[in-house]
Design an enzyme around this catalytic site. Sequence first.
Site: not given
Ligand code: GLP
Length: 249
Positions: A67, A136, A138, A143
């Site tokens: 993404d 959440d 995702h 989402e």
């Molecule tokens: C973002 C990314 C996800 C990732 C999530 C959690 O939303 N798009 O791919 O898994 O953050 O991030 P973190 O690993 O910093 O908690």
Amino acid sequence: MKIIIKKDYDELSREAARIVKEAVQTKPDTVLGLATGSTPIGCYRELIKMHEEEGLDFSQVTSFNLDEYQGLPADHPQSYNYFMYENLFNRVNINPKNIFIPDGMTENVEKFSKEYEEKIKEAGGIDLQILGIGSDGHIGFNEPGTPLDSRTQLVKLAESTIEDNSRFFEKKEDVPRFAITMGPQTIFEAKKILLLASGENKAEAVAKLIEGPITPQITASVLQKHPNTIVILDEKAASKLKKHGRNSF
Ligand code: GLP
């Protein structure tokens, strides 16, 4: 789903890197699906070490990132493009021609998204997809409410994600409101999936991912049906699992 519970983040990162290394050694032209966020940083650090110390070779690897924020150019320090070069690509011998990351500045998102899907197909599909998980539930930026059969597209970020990710920006208002992300279906088609989660703030999402119903409200839950998914947790992220106690593994 295979669940592995490790003591802490460092152990989790080493185990994740070991699995990636095995994939790259077994198939040197492996197609990796890569994730950003703070969770995979330790795994990337280990892979850099394996490259430097053991000569782990990325020269034939292709990568597709999950993404990207819409509206952030590739050289923006908070763009996922910038993140990937900083945390992995600049430090291993991957061929820049084989790196694919959604373009947050594209003027035609629909066309771009279709072409991104095409490129994944042309590369033979993703062999190993690394994932984190949002608080959440995702995966990517899919989402709650995203249809589980959707593919790469432009999405609106949930308020909780904007809040979570504001720690990387100067202020909350700077967090982009939209992103381009592979869809749950795109992710699901990866041959093997490695989802990583660390820390207490992920415990609830992890419990829903593993023990809750399969629902678009927790897009990660689609992985329950995937034939080859490994979830690596640290003890804190595993703390709200009911059936999968620490001793069951
Ligand atoms: C973002 C990314 C996800 C990732 C999530 C959690 O939303 N798009 O791919 O898994 O953050 O991030 P973190 O690993 O910093 O908690």
